[in-house]
Design a protein around this motif. Sequence first.
Motif, short mmCIF file in Angstrom:
data_model
loop_
_atom_site.label_atom_id
_atom_site.label_comp_id
_atom_site.label_asym_id
_atom_site.label_seq_id
_atom_site.Cartn_x
_atom_site.Cartn_y
_atom_site.Cartn_z
N LEU A 35 0.84 -1.21 0.00
CA LEU A 35 0.00 0.00 0.00
C LEU A 35 0.87 1.25 0.00
N GLY A 36 2.02 1.19 0.70
CA GLY A 36 2.95 2.31 0.70
C GLY A 36 3.51 2.58 -0.68
N SER A 37 3.86 1.52 -1.41
CA SER A 37 4.36 1.69 -2.78
C SER A 37 3.30 2.32 -3.67
N MET A 38 2.05 1.86 -3.52
CA MET A 38 0.97 2.41 -4.34
C MET A 38 0.73 3.88 -3.99
N ALA A 39 0.72 4.20 -2.70
CA ALA A 39 0.52 5.59 -2.28
C ALA A 39 1.63 6.49 -2.79
N CYS A 40 2.87 6.00 -2.73
CA CYS A 40 4.00 6.80 -3.22
C CYS A 40 3.92 6.99 -4.73
N GLY A 41 3.46 5.97 -5.44
CA GLY A 41 3.27 6.11 -6.88
C GLY A 41 2.23 7.16 -7.21
N LEU A 42 1.15 7.20 -6.43
CA LEU A 42 0.11 8.21 -6.65
C LEU A 42 0.64 9.61 -6.33
N MET A 43 1.46 9.72 -5.28
CA MET A 43 2.07 11.02 -4.96
C MET A 43 3.00 11.46 -6.08
N ALA A 44 3.76 10.52 -6.62
CA ALA A 44 4.66 10.85 -7.73
C ALA A 44 3.86 11.31 -8.94
N LEU A 45 2.76 10.64 -9.23
CA LEU A 45 1.91 11.04 -10.35
C LEU A 45 1.38 12.46 -10.14
N ALA A 46 0.94 12.76 -8.94
CA ALA A 46 0.43 14.11 -8.65
C ALA A 46 1.51 15.16 -8.87
N MET A 47 2.73 14.86 -8.42
CA MET A 47 3.81 15.83 -8.57
C MET A 47 4.23 16.01 -10.04
N VAL A 48 4.20 14.91 -10.80
CA VAL A 48 4.51 15.02 -12.23
C VAL A 48 3.45 15.85 -12.94
N LEU A 49 2.20 15.66 -12.58
CA LEU A 49 1.12 16.47 -13.17
C LEU A 49 1.30 17.94 -12.84
N VAL A 50 1.75 18.24 -11.62
CA VAL A 50 2.05 19.63 -11.26
C VAL A 50 3.16 20.16 -12.15
N ALA A 51 4.22 19.37 -12.31
CA ALA A 51 5.36 19.80 -13.13
C ALA A 51 4.97 20.03 -14.58
N GLU A 52 4.05 19.22 -15.08
CA GLU A 52 3.70 19.24 -16.49
C GLU A 52 2.39 19.98 -16.78
N HIS A 53 1.94 20.79 -15.82
CA HIS A 53 0.69 21.55 -16.02
C HIS A 53 -0.49 20.64 -16.34
N GLY A 54 -0.49 19.45 -15.72
CA GLY A 54 -1.64 18.56 -15.85
C GLY A 54 -1.64 17.67 -17.06
N ARG A 55 -0.58 17.67 -17.87
CA ARG A 55 -0.56 16.86 -19.09
C ARG A 55 0.68 15.96 -19.11
N LEU A 56 0.47 14.68 -19.40
CA LEU A 56 1.57 13.73 -19.48
C LEU A 56 1.97 13.47 -20.93
N PHE A 57 3.13 12.84 -21.09
CA PHE A 57 3.62 12.36 -22.40
C PHE A 57 3.90 13.47 -23.39
N ARG A 58 4.17 14.69 -22.89
CA ARG A 58 4.52 15.76 -23.82
C ARG A 58 5.98 15.59 -24.24
N PRO A 59 6.28 15.67 -25.52
CA PRO A 59 7.65 15.41 -25.98
C PRO A 59 8.64 16.50 -25.66
N VAL A 60 8.15 17.72 -25.41
CA VAL A 60 9.05 18.84 -25.14
C VAL A 60 8.63 19.50 -23.85
N ALA A 61 9.54 20.30 -23.29
CA ALA A 61 9.27 20.95 -22.03
C ALA A 61 8.19 22.00 -22.19
N VAL A 62 7.42 22.18 -21.11
CA VAL A 62 6.41 23.23 -21.06
C VAL A 62 7.09 24.53 -20.66
N PRO A 63 6.85 25.65 -21.34
CA PRO A 63 7.46 26.90 -20.93
C PRO A 63 7.10 27.22 -19.49
#
Length: 411
Positions: free
Chosen positions: A378-406
């Motif tokens: 459950l800890g691994s799953m929770a940490c994966g969900l936290m990582a997903l949330a942080m990646v979404l923050v970094a990427e302005h809510g969109r995944l799999f973009r080939p280039v950086a977001v300004p």
Amino acid sequence: MLTPTAIAGPTPREFIVLAAAVMSVNAVAVDALLPALAAIGTAVNAGEDNRRQWLITAYLIGFGISQLVYGTLSDHYGRKPLMLAGLAIYACFAAASAFAGRFETAIVLRVLQGCGGGISVLAVSIIRDRHSGDAMVRVMSLAFLLFLGVPIFVPSLGHAILVLSSWQWVFAAIALFGALLLAWVALRLPETLAPERRMPLSPRAVSRAFADVLSRRESLGYTLASTALVGALFGIVTSGQQLFANVFRAPEVFPLVFGTVASCVALAALLNGRAVGRFGARRTSHAALMGYLLVASVHAGVACSGLERPWVFTVLQSALMFCFGLMLANFGSLAMARLAHVAGTASAVQSLVINVGGALIGILIGQRFDGTAVPMTLGSMACGLMALAMVLVAEHGRLFRPVAVPMQVAG
């Protein structure tokens, strides 16, 4: 006057092995100890089983905090003096840990040993000092490949020592490794940082790096995502031995399982360069994150249903760590993408956040161990969900973009 790169020193092959050995000090200090945790906990009166996990976490906290110190001071004083001092600390406190009679003493000694292990951050620095461009990439890749072999074999070495002797000799072996590496560095490694490249000590530069890491959306998001994933890894490391000893009743199998799982991380690292070359760092790491969440969810379901078995654990954790291996290096690269102007110090700041934060998350997961694999999964799953949330923050809510977001620079 001879420059550091012109001074006679190790051959190219010897230098690669030496750099890999410096990278490996923390893997040796942690992984060799895993099979001996139960014996050490009993000897130092740790009390309940979960408390002995602090023998791992204490080291990780000392290591995480000290990296920033070594990275900053080495830019001013040079690499070799800091490396020698750190290895001396590492070896001395490893040896002292063999004589710990109380749990609290053992914890303090492990923190101090971890403070010596922070010199591992200098491995990249000495490679960067001596090489550049394609040559640097090649040396880094070869050194990292050698380093990846350490977690595969070291737990088995710790187990073999425990079978033949007592837990004190595990600490003695760690201390001997540190002492031999100290002698090797002293005799064969010249100073790699040229005098003209040394930087003045600057608290302002460290503060600026902290501000840049924490104020840039991309850097902060991927740093915190890495922290969550490392926390899940440390949760597995701190309680995995208990699972095999207390639940599966097969402590002798744990080193083999640990080595198998570590092999999958190494395999992912080997394949990562090809994957990034074809799909890019974002798409590769984001796909791996989706895979990680899928495997973690399946494993949590298996554990909650009571179907956990040693072979099931091995298969699912191997798949999980394969995904982990495709994420961590790429997340680190993406976190550093906009920080070239403070790359050295920013890297140390990110490493501090990731390792100290990861150690605290790991012990939080480990302390929930209840005689099943449920808290860990459950800890691994929770940490994966936290990582997903942080990646979404970094990427302005969109995944799999080939280039950086300004990005907008805060402040």
